[in-house]
Design a protein around this motif. Structure first.
Motif, PDB file in Angstrom:
ATOM      1  N   UNK A 153      -4.379  14.188  19.103  1.00 52.26           N
ATOM      2  CA  UNK A 153      -4.702  15.795  18.527  1.00 52.26           C
ATOM      3  C   UNK A 153      -4.575  15.738  16.797  1.00 52.26           C
ATOM      4  N   UNK A 154      -3.289  14.907  16.563  1.00 53.94           N
ATOM      5  CA  UNK A 154      -2.811  14.573  14.488  1.00 53.94           C
ATOM      6  C   UNK A 154      -4.410  14.154  14.333  1.00 53.94           C
ATOM      7  N   UNK A 155      -4.749  13.094  14.573  1.00 50.05           N
ATOM      8  CA  UNK A 155      -5.865  12.357  14.464  1.00 50.05           C
ATOM      9  C   UNK A 155      -7.097  13.233  14.116  1.00 50.05           C
ATOM     10  N   UNK A 156      -7.184  14.418  14.817  1.00 53.96           N
ATOM     11  CA  UNK A 156      -8.351  14.585  14.966  1.00 53.96           C
ATOM     12  C   UNK A 156      -8.322  16.352  13.639  1.00 53.96           C
ATOM     13  N   UNK A 157      -6.921  16.340  13.972  1.00 54.73           N
ATOM     14  CA  UNK A 157      -6.858  17.765  13.354  1.00 54.73           C
ATOM     15  C   UNK A 157      -6.648  17.332  11.681  1.00 54.73           C
ATOM     16  N   UNK A 173     -13.128  20.755   4.661  1.00 58.07           N
ATOM     17  CA  UNK A 173     -12.678  22.534   4.102  1.00 58.07           C
ATOM     18  C   UNK A 173     -12.191  23.226   4.822  1.00 58.07           C
ATOM     19  N   UNK A 174     -12.354  24.102   4.088  1.00 58.61           N
ATOM     20  CA  UNK A 174     -12.011  25.313   4.913  1.00 58.61           C
ATOM     21  C   UNK A 174     -11.159  25.742   6.142  1.00 58.61           C
ATOM     22  N   UNK A 175     -12.873  25.857   6.579  1.00 61.72           N
ATOM     23  CA  UNK A 175     -12.546  26.264   8.443  1.00 61.72           C
ATOM     24  C   UNK A 175     -13.355  24.836   9.248  1.00 61.72           C
ATOM     25  N   UNK A 176     -12.545  24.257  10.074  1.00 62.49           N
ATOM     26  CA  UNK A 176     -13.558  23.364  10.668  1.00 62.49           C
ATOM     27  C   UNK A 176     -13.596  22.681  12.358  1.00 62.49           C
ATOM     28  N   UNK A 177     -14.075  22.043  12.925  1.00 66.64           N
ATOM     29  CA  UNK A 177     -13.775  21.602  14.157  1.00 66.64           C
ATOM     30  C   UNK A 177     -14.093  20.413  14.439  1.00 66.64           C
ATOM     31  N   UNK A 178     -13.475  19.494  15.170  1.00 70.15           N
ATOM     32  CA  UNK A 178     -13.576  18.208  15.494  1.00 70.15           C
ATOM     33  C   UNK A 178     -13.011  17.323  17.290  1.00 70.15           C
ATOM     34  N   UNK A 227      -9.356  17.105  22.265  1.00 71.00           N
ATOM     35  CA  UNK A 227      -8.706  16.203  22.410  1.00 71.00           C
ATOM     36  C   UNK A 227      -9.249  16.091  24.208  1.00 71.00           C
ATOM     37  N   UNK A 228     -10.315  15.805  24.763  1.00 73.29           N
ATOM     38  CA  UNK A 228     -10.323  15.101  26.433  1.00 73.29           C
ATOM     39  C   UNK A 228     -10.165  14.505  26.769  1.00 73.29           C
ATOM     40  N   UNK A 229     -10.164  14.194  28.299  1.00 76.30           N
ATOM     41  CA  UNK A 229     -10.671  12.638  29.066  1.00 76.30           C
ATOM     42  C   UNK A 229     -11.979  12.153  28.674  1.00 76.30           C
ATOM     43  N   UNK A 230     -13.177  13.030  28.255  1.00 75.00           N
ATOM     44  CA  UNK A 230     -14.345  12.841  28.395  1.00 75.00           C
ATOM     45  C   UNK A 230     -14.712  10.827  28.499  1.00 75.00           C
ATOM     46  N   UNK A 231     -14.038  10.564  27.334  1.00 71.36           N
ATOM     47  CA  UNK A 231     -14.191   9.190  26.955  1.00 71.36           C
ATOM     48  C   UNK A 231     -13.285   8.209  26.916  1.00 71.36           C
ATOM     49  N   UNK A 232     -12.108   8.736  27.653  1.00 70.25           N
ATOM     50  CA  UNK A 232     -10.698   7.856  27.559  1.00 70.25           C
ATOM     51  C   UNK A 232      -9.875   8.626  28.216  1.00 70.25           C
ATOM     52  N   UNK A 233      -9.061   7.250  29.318  1.00 74.05           N
ATOM     53  CA  UNK A 233      -7.929   7.977  30.267  1.00 74.05           C
ATOM     54  C   UNK A 233      -6.257   7.623  29.081  1.00 74.05           C
ATOM     55  N   UNK A 234      -6.478   9.437  28.816  1.00 70.76           N
ATOM     56  CA  UNK A 234      -5.034   9.103  29.105  1.00 70.76           C
ATOM     57  C   UNK A 234      -3.387   8.660  29.688  1.00 70.76           C
ATOM     58  N   UNK A 235      -2.510   8.501  29.308  1.00 70.82           N
ATOM     59  CA  UNK A 235      -1.776   8.126  30.028  1.00 70.82           C
ATOM     60  C   UNK A 235      -0.482   7.715  30.090  1.00 70.82           C
ATOM     61  N   UNK A 259     -14.142   9.757  20.297  1.00 68.63           N
ATOM     62  CA  UNK A 259     -14.644   7.851  20.727  1.00 68.63           C
ATOM     63  C   UNK A 259     -14.119   7.341  21.958  1.00 68.63           C
ATOM     64  N   UNK A 260     -14.521   5.684  22.335  1.00 66.55           N
ATOM     65  CA  UNK A 260     -13.916   5.748  23.587  1.00 66.55           C
ATOM     66  C   UNK A 260     -13.001   4.678  23.142  1.00 66.55           C
TER      67      UNK A 260
END
Length: 87
Positions: free
Chosen positions: A65-69, A76-81, A48-56, A85-86
């Motif tokens: 983070x929960x959505x991405x996880x 599959x067994x091991x992956x990263x995301x 999770x980064x602030x590259x494409x959106x600002x968090x308040x 999204x903007x």
């Protein structure tokens, strides 16, 4: 993230006996006491980064983070995301 997953997946099989490694899962009991097949452990990384959106609020970061996880675990067994999204 990919390097971490590669190293993780390289080492994990050594924690299982040969039968489980070949079979690709272990047999154990779930919380209800029922015998069940469980896949070999995997790693899900959510970036999770602030590259494409600002968090308040910190809760927004936790939600993304929960959505991405969940998405990483579904791949599959091991992956990263990484969140692209903007807002």
């Amino acid at each position: 993230a990919q390097h971490i997953i590669d190293r993780f997946d390289e080492k994990v099989p050594s924690f299982y006996d040969e039968v489980d490694r070949i079979r690709g899962f272990i047999v154990s009991r779930d919380r209800g006491g029922n015998e069940k097949e469980f896949p070999l452990v995997g790693l899900a990384i959510a970036i999770v980064t602030n590259e494409h959106r600002a968090y308040v609020h910190i809760g927004e970061i936790a939600q993304v983070g929960a959505e991405l996880k969940k998405k990483a675990k579904s791949q599959g067994r091991s992956a990263w995301v990484k969140d692209q999204r903007a807002s």
